[in-house]
Design a protein around this motif. Structure first.
Motif, mmCIF file in Angstrom:
data_model
loop_
_atom_site.group_PDB
_atom_site.id
_atom_site.type_symbol
_atom_site.label_atom_id
_atom_site.label_comp_id
_atom_site.label_asym_id
_atom_site.label_seq_id
_atom_site.Cartn_x
_atom_site.Cartn_y
_atom_site.Cartn_z
ATOM 1 N N THR A 44 0.856 -1.181 0.000
ATOM 2 C CA THR A 44 0.000 0.000 0.000
ATOM 3 C C THR A 44 0.890 1.228 0.000
ATOM 4 O OG1 THR A 44 -1.734 -1.157 1.233
ATOM 5 C CG2 THR A 44 -1.810 1.249 1.243
ATOM 6 N N VAL A 46 0.602 5.428 0.258
ATOM 7 C CA VAL A 46 -0.284 6.540 0.590
ATOM 8 C C VAL A 46 0.369 7.831 0.126
ATOM 9 C CG1 VAL A 46 -1.462 7.777 2.451
ATOM 10 C CG2 VAL A 46 -1.174 5.287 2.586
ATOM 11 N N ASP A 47 -0.374 8.612 -0.653
ATOM 12 C CA ASP A 47 0.107 9.896 -1.158
ATOM 13 C C ASP A 47 -1.006 10.913 -0.938
ATOM 14 O OD1 ASP A 47 1.256 12.017 -2.466
ATOM 15 O OD2 ASP A 47 1.229 11.098 -4.455
ATOM 16 N N ASP A 49 -4.408 12.095 0.011
ATOM 17 C CA ASP A 49 -5.679 11.361 0.118
ATOM 18 C C ASP A 49 -5.759 10.191 -0.850
ATOM 19 O OD1 ASP A 49 -5.904 12.820 -2.242
ATOM 20 O OD2 ASP A 49 -8.013 13.330 -1.926
ATOM 21 N N VAL A 51 -4.601 6.540 -2.157
ATOM 22 C CA VAL A 51 -4.013 5.285 -1.695
ATOM 23 C C VAL A 51 -3.926 4.341 -2.888
ATOM 24 C CG1 VAL A 51 -4.278 3.300 -0.162
ATOM 25 C CG2 VAL A 51 -4.977 5.580 0.619
ATOM 26 N N ARG A 53 -2.969 0.491 -3.965
ATOM 27 C CA ARG A 53 -2.867 -0.807 -3.301
ATOM 28 C C ARG A 53 -3.279 -1.903 -4.272
ATOM 29 N NH1 ARG A 53 -7.921 -2.679 -2.324
ATOM 30 N NH2 ARG A 53 -9.610 -1.164 -2.318
ATOM 31 N N ASP A 99 -7.443 4.445 -4.517
ATOM 32 C CA ASP A 99 -8.586 4.803 -3.669
ATOM 33 C C ASP A 99 -8.488 6.259 -3.254
ATOM 34 O OD1 ASP A 99 -9.712 2.254 -3.482
ATOM 35 O OD2 ASP A 99 -8.627 1.751 -1.657
ATOM 36 N N ASP A 102 -11.651 5.837 0.593
ATOM 37 C CA ASP A 102 -12.099 4.441 0.599
ATOM 38 C C ASP A 102 -13.008 4.092 -0.577
ATOM 39 O OD1 ASP A 102 -10.700 3.703 2.946
ATOM 40 O OD2 ASP A 102 -12.256 4.659 4.169
#
Length: 198
Positions: A44, A46-47, A49, A51, A53, A99, A102
Motif C-alpha cells: 500500500t 499513501v500519497d 488522500d 491510496v 494498493r 482509492d 475508501d
C-alpha cells in the motif's frame, strides 16, 4: 537518510535493553535496502488522500461497478465476479487500484504470464481526472512487471479513445502498426463434473 539517522539517534538509551546503533550501521542498512514494489504483495502506498494498493477479493463488486462506468466498449467479454475472483486468486498482485476516501477511483491490471507482460483496464474516474492518477498507476504497474522480468510491455487501448491514447503516448507507448489483434469468442464450458466455467 538524514531523517532515519535522526530517528535512530533519538531512540538511544531510552530503555535498559536498548542496543546502540552507530551512524555507520544505520547508513549501511539503508544503503542496502531495496524499497518494496508492486511486484510484492500486498503493498500500500499513501500519497495524501490517494491510496494505491492491490485489489482484494472484497473489492470485486466495486471493481465491476467501476469498470462498467469507465468508458469501456461493449465488444469486450462481459465481466463476472467469478472471472475477477479467479484473476485475484491466480495473481493477487495483478490488479492495482487507486482509492480516494475508501472509494476505488482508478485501476490498472498488470498481467504477467511468466513470459509476456500485458497492461489492461487503465481507468480513472471522471471526477478525479487531471490529478496524475493514471500516471501513478501505470508507473507502479510497469515497476511490477519489470521486477518480474518483463522486457517489453504491451497495452490494450481502444481505438477512438483519444484521452486514453494520450496517456499511453505520454508514457512512451506507441501503436504497433504491423500487428492486428485477432480474437475468437468462446462461451462458458462445462467441466466433467457438470459445473459451468466462465
Amino acid at each position: 537518510m538524514s531523517t532515519a539517522l535522526d530517528r535512530v539517534r533519538q531512540r538511544r538509551d531510552t530503555g535498559p535493553d536498548d542496543y546502540r546503533l552507530t551512524d555507520e550501521v544505520v547508513r549501511a542498512q539503508l544503503e542496502g535496502f531495496d524499497a518494496p514494489t508492486f511486484a510484492e504483495h500486498p503493498l500500500t502506498i499513501v500519497d495524501g488522500d490517494l491510496v494505491l494498493r492491490h485489489a482484494r477479493p472484497a473489492d470485486v463488486g466495486e471493481l465491476l461497478e467501476f469498470w462498467s462506468g469507465s468508458a469501456e466498449n461493449a465488444s469486450r467479454p462481459q465481466d463476472s465476479e467469478v472471472a475477477v475472483e479467479r484473476l485475484l486468486a491466480r495473481d493477487p498482485a495483478a490488479v492495482i487500484v487507486a482509492d480516494v476516501d475508501d472509494r476505488i477511483v482508478g485501476t490498472v491490471i498488470a498481467g504477467w504470464d511468466g513470459w509476456r507482460a500485458h497492461l489492461y483496464r487503465l481507468a480513472v474516474g471522471r471526477d478525479v481526472r487531471g490529478r496524475g492518477i493514471a500516471r501513478q498507476l501505470l508507473r507502479h504497474a510497469e515497476e511490477r512487471l519489470l521486477d518480474l522480468g518483463a522486457t517489453r510491455l504491451d497495452a490494450m487501448v481502444l481505438d477512438g479513445n483519444e484521452a486514453g491514447a494520450a496517456v499511453w503516448r505520454a508514457a512512451g507507448y506507441a501503436p504497433q502498426g504491423e500487428w492486428s489483434r485477432w480474437v475468437k469468442p468462446v462461451g462458458p464450458r462445462q467441466t466433467p463434473g457438470g459445473a459451468t466455467v466462465e
